[in-house]
Design an enzyme around this catalytic site. Structure first.
Site, PDB file in Angstrom:
ATOM      1  N   SER A 221       1.118  -1.242   0.022  1.00 17.51           N
ATOM      2  CA  SER A 221       0.123   0.132  -0.204  1.00 17.51           C
ATOM      3  C   SER A 221       0.828   1.137   0.063  1.00 17.51           C
ATOM      4  CB  SER A 221      -0.685   0.180   1.472  1.00 17.51           C
ATOM      5  OG  SER A 221      -1.517   0.778   1.152  1.00 17.51           O
ATOM      6  N   HIS A 222       0.864   1.940   1.192  1.00 17.56           N
ATOM      7  CA  HIS A 222       1.585   3.247   0.918  1.00 17.56           C
ATOM      8  C   HIS A 222       2.936   3.104   1.357  1.00 17.56           C
ATOM      9  CE1 HIS A 222      -0.497   2.062   4.816  1.00 17.56           C
ATOM     10  NE2 HIS A 222       0.935   3.260   5.609  1.00 17.56           N
TER      11      HIS A 222
ATOM     12  N   ASP B 127      -2.545   6.422  -3.112  1.00 10.93           N
ATOM     13  CA  ASP B 127      -1.643   5.312  -2.549  1.00 10.93           C
ATOM     14  C   ASP B 127      -0.510   4.507  -4.091  1.00 10.93           C
ATOM     15  OD1 ASP B 127      -3.410   3.850  -2.431  1.00 10.93           O
ATOM     16  OD2 ASP B 127      -2.452   3.462  -0.581  1.00 10.93           O
TER      17      ASP B 127
ATOM     18  N   ASP C 173      -0.878   1.286  -3.883  1.00 12.71           N
ATOM     19  CA  ASP C 173      -2.352  -0.259  -4.410  1.00 12.71           C
ATOM     20  C   ASP C 173      -3.495   0.814  -4.940  1.00 12.71           C
ATOM     21  OD1 ASP C 173      -2.921   0.918  -2.161  1.00 12.71           O
ATOM     22  OD2 ASP C 173      -3.698  -1.141  -1.119  1.00 12.71           O
TER      23      ASP C 173
ATOM     24  N   ASP D 245      -5.981   2.711  -3.201  1.00 14.34           N
ATOM     25  CA  ASP D 245      -7.068   2.846  -2.302  1.00 14.34           C
ATOM     26  C   ASP D 245      -7.178   3.981  -1.123  1.00 14.34           C
ATOM     27  OD1 ASP D 245      -5.243   1.874  -0.615  1.00 14.34           O
ATOM     28  OD2 ASP D 245      -5.952   0.138   0.201  1.00 14.34           O
ATOM     29  N   ARG D 246      -6.084   4.905  -1.257  1.00 12.60           N
ATOM     30  CA  ARG D 246      -6.087   5.738  -0.655  1.00 12.60           C
ATOM     31  C   ARG D 246      -5.860   7.225  -1.640  1.00 12.60           C
ATOM     32  NH1 ARG D 246      -2.359   6.019   4.838  1.00 12.60           N
ATOM     33  NH2 ARG D 246      -2.719   4.263   5.323  1.00 12.60           N
TER      34      ARG D 246
ATOM     35  N   LYS E  25     -11.207   0.371   0.321  1.00 15.92           N
ATOM     36  CA  LYS E  25     -11.385   1.928   0.102  1.00 15.92           C
ATOM     37  C   LYS E  25     -10.679   2.244  -1.514  1.00 15.92           C
ATOM     38  CE  LYS E  25      -6.823   2.048   2.635  1.00 15.92           C
ATOM     39  NZ  LYS E  25      -7.020   1.690   3.754  1.00 15.92           N
TER      40      LYS E  25
HETATM   41  C1  VG1 Z   1      -2.428   2.275   8.638  1.00 16.35           C
HETATM   42  C2  VG1 Z   1      -4.605   3.183   8.919  1.00 16.35           C
HETATM   43  C3  VG1 Z   1      -5.440   2.198   8.536  1.00 16.35           C
HETATM   44  C4  VG1 Z   1      -5.534   1.845   7.250  1.00 16.35           C
HETATM   45  C5  VG1 Z   1      -4.685   0.926   6.564  1.00 16.35           C
HETATM   46  C6  VG1 Z   1      -4.462  -0.090   5.361  1.00 16.35           C
HETATM   47  O1  VG1 Z   1      -2.852   1.497   9.149  1.00 16.35           O
HETATM   48  O2  VG1 Z   1      -4.028   3.936   9.655  1.00 16.35           O
HETATM   49  O3  VG1 Z   1      -6.168   3.334   8.832  1.00 16.35           O
HETATM   50  O4  VG1 Z   1      -7.156   1.362   7.085  1.00 16.35           O
HETATM   51  O5  VG1 Z   1      -2.994   1.975   7.040  1.00 16.35           O
HETATM   52  O6  VG1 Z   1      -4.063   1.404   4.519  1.00 16.35           O
HETATM   53  P1  VG1 Z   1      -2.159   1.359  10.225  1.00 16.35           P
HETATM   54  O7  VG1 Z   1      -2.604  -0.267  10.987  1.00 16.35           O
HETATM   55  O8  VG1 Z   1      -0.859   1.417  10.187  1.00 16.35           O
HETATM   56  O9  VG1 Z   1      -3.316   2.695  10.942  1.00 16.35           O
HETATM   57  V1  VG1 Z   1      -3.552   0.879   2.796  1.00 16.35           V
HETATM   58  O10 VG1 Z   1      -3.969   2.198   1.888  1.00 16.35           O
HETATM   59  O11 VG1 Z   1      -1.915   0.928   3.606  1.00 16.35           O
HETATM   60  O12 VG1 Z   1      -4.350  -0.575   2.294  1.00 16.35           O
HETATM   61 CO    CO Z   2      -2.740   1.870   0.514  1.00 20.75          CO
END
Ligand code: VG1
Ligand code: CO
Length: 542
Positions: free
Chosen positions: A112-113, A276, A278, A280-281, A375
């Site tokens: 993801s991010h 981001d 992948d 979804d953000r 998302k």
């Molecule tokens: C983070 C965010 C959370 C989100 C998750 C996955 O998790 O705070 O709100 O759902 O990333 O997003 P954490 O446990 O690091 O706070 V993504 O875009 O990585 O799929």
């Molecule tokens: Co993501």
């Protein structure tokens, strides 16, 4: 030929907030990825006879991982795999393909991010037949399987050419290689008023979309530039690269600073957005007007009926606990149910499936609806564009009207990254130990009304999730939340979420860091952040 491979179980293959994330080199060890894929299959009752969607965000090792998973699925009797061309799929597009093709689920390769590359991060997660992330009971079954399994089967076969769209076979399994964008783009056309948006672009509306060298580039180009007629070049960093071109594909003001500079500068376009790794953000920015994700959720919920797909109104709104209560005010005004879930999209799935809510959001730049079970970054950007096209106002005007009507929930998140895990755990333990004694006491001149550790009972299936974040609530409903990240790959990341409500009409246009100054000071006092961690200032502020 099917080969059985034995291996020694790996420690720590425990899925976090969103799947298993580790350094890429950890995943590249012999049998590491395979061991986790085997655990996925074990947790869902095997792969035999099943159909899966497979794809990822294109980061380093995505291509290898897709081939490995295809061979294992084929060896274990899966009947069909639907793979994005080149092994690519954004997370929301994968969720859509799972639902559209009524498959048994999907395997998504992404961290993801988190940054990508051989020295950065890789990840894998499983989504269920509803298109949503596996719930906790299933991820726990995966983790349990990783501790006991010692072998997997795979097919001895050459890599497939995934660049050519079409249908091929791998052993007895059918592999359909599909355009990663087409079905997703059709879904967006079914939800939004494309003619109105096209007319707005034709009339000179300007936009910048920063895809951050990640997966949304091809999606954004096709939808914004080809279908909606935004000027060529609207999408920047539009080609997905294995290392995201060295960018940190996390759409926030810190990491999407190029976009922020442009949007706050003299030649800013009307609207800006980023997504981001992948897809979804999302981050949305107007000319000179940053929209905090919590406010974005509230504005989208209040205006969603302006888009054809939501014209019938919303069933309800859901937000993660640390997300600000701005959306709650909209729900209340519109007479809608409002749900507060733990962090992570997997907790929205039951509510969406049961038809109890339509729009969901998290403070971490995540918004989505019941169109998929993830998302969805581009979806949020398109809903904003649809609203802007119908209302004919600027982002700044829409925000100002929103705050004037509902008041403003000043909000910020402070992240302290890569803290030594033992220190972060000790800080949280000390904080938890004193929660019961806090109500009624004062800090920074503010009275504490309540203090607890958030627990969630899913209203649909009754499952309970404990320890989802420490909450300190003040007499005026201002709030501090503390939690440790479940997506990091290095030490611990402490997230401190800060919120204060300003009803207006005065004081609606302050700098959030100033508006929150006493709460920020209280957050440090209460948790003793500096004594425990040695950190006096956050690494990232959103
Ligand atoms: C983070 C965010 C959370 C989100 C998750 C996955 O998790 O705070 O709100 O759902 O990333 O997003 P954490 O446990 O690091 O706070 V993504 O875009 O990585 O799929
Ligand atoms: Co993501």
């Amino acid at each position: 030929m099917i080969r059985t491979q034995s291996f020694t179980p790996f420690d720590g293959q425990k899925p976090g907030t969103s799947g298993l994330r580790k350094k890429t080199r950890v995943f590249m060890q012999p049998h590491y990825l395979e061991a986790f894929v085997q655990a996925i299959f074990a947790a869902i009752g095997g792969a035999a006879g099943k159909t899966f969607v497979i794809g990822g965000d294109g980061r380093f090792y995505n291509d290898r991982a897709v081939q490995i998973i295809l061979r294992m699925a084929a060896a274990q009797g899966a009947s069909r795999a639907i793979v994005g061309q080149g092994g690519l799929l954004s997370t929301p597009a994968a969720s859509h393909l799972i639902r559209l093709n009524k498959t048994d689920g999907g395997i998504i390769l992404s961290a993801s991010h988190n940054p990508g590359g051989v020295e950065e991060d890789f990840g894998i997660k499983f989504n269920m037949a509803n298109g949503g992330p596996a719930p906790e009971a299933v991820t726990e079954a995966m983790y349990a399987a990783t501790k006991t399994q010692t072998e997997y089967t795979t097919l001895e076969a050459a890599d497939l050419d995934l660049n050519r769209i079409g249908t091929v076979s791998l052993g007895d399994m059918v592999v359909q290689i599909v355009d990663p964008v087409a079905d997703y783009a059709s879904l967006m056309e079914s939800l939004f008023d494309f003619p109105a948006m096209r007319a707005r672009f034709a009339a000179g509306f300007t936009m910048r979309f920063d895809a951050m060298c990640a997966i949304t580039g091809p999606y954004a180009r096709d939808i914004l530039e080809n279908r909606l007629g935004a000027a060529k070049g609207t999408v920047t960093h539009g080609t997905p690269l294995p290392d995201f071109g060295g960018m940190h594909p996390d759409p926030n003001p810190t990491w999407a600073h190029e976009l922020m500079d442009e949007m706050m500068g003299p030649a800013a376009p009307d609207f800006g957005a980023a997504s981001d790794g992948d897809g979804d953000r999302n981050m949305v920015v107007g000319r000179g007007a940053y929209v905090s994700p919590s406010d974005s959720l509230a504005v989208l919920a209040a205006n969603a009926h302006l888009a054809p797909g939501y014209a019938a109104g919303l069933k309800g709104i859901a937000r993660s606990m640390p997300t600000s209560a701005a959306a709650d005010r909209v729900a209340q005004a519109m007479g809608l149910a409002c749900f507060e879930t733990p962090t992570g999209w997997k907790f929205f799935g039951n509510l969406l499936d049961a038809g109890r809510c339509t729009i969901c959001g998290e403070e971490s730049f995540g918004t989505g609806s019941d169109h998929v079970r993830e998302k969805d970054g581009l979806w949020a950007v398109l809903l904003w564009l649809n609203i802007l096209a119908v209302r004919g106002q600027s982002v700044a005007e829409i925000l100002a009207e929103h705050w004037a009507k509902y008041g403003r929930n000043y909000y910020s998140r402070h992240d302290f990254e890569a803290i030594e895990s033992a220190k972060a755990d000790a800080m949280m333990a000390a904080l938890r130990a004193k929660l019961a004694s806090l109500p009624g006491t004062q800090v920074q001149g503010m009275q504490i009304k309540a203090a607890d550790d958030f627990a969630y009972t899913d209203p649909v299936d009754g499952s309970v999730s404990q320890n989802q974040g420490v909450r300190i609530i003040f007499a005026d409903d201002s709030r501090i939340v503390y939690r440790l990240s479940g997506t990091g790959t290095q030490g611990a990341t402490l997230r401190v979420y800060l919120e204060r409500y300003q009803p207006g009409p005065e004081g609606l246009h302050l700098d959030p860091q100033e508006a929150l100054a006493p709460i920020i000071a209280a957050a440090h006092d209460l948790a003793q952040i500096t004594p425990h961690t040695g950190r006096s200032a956050p690494d990232v502020i959103t």
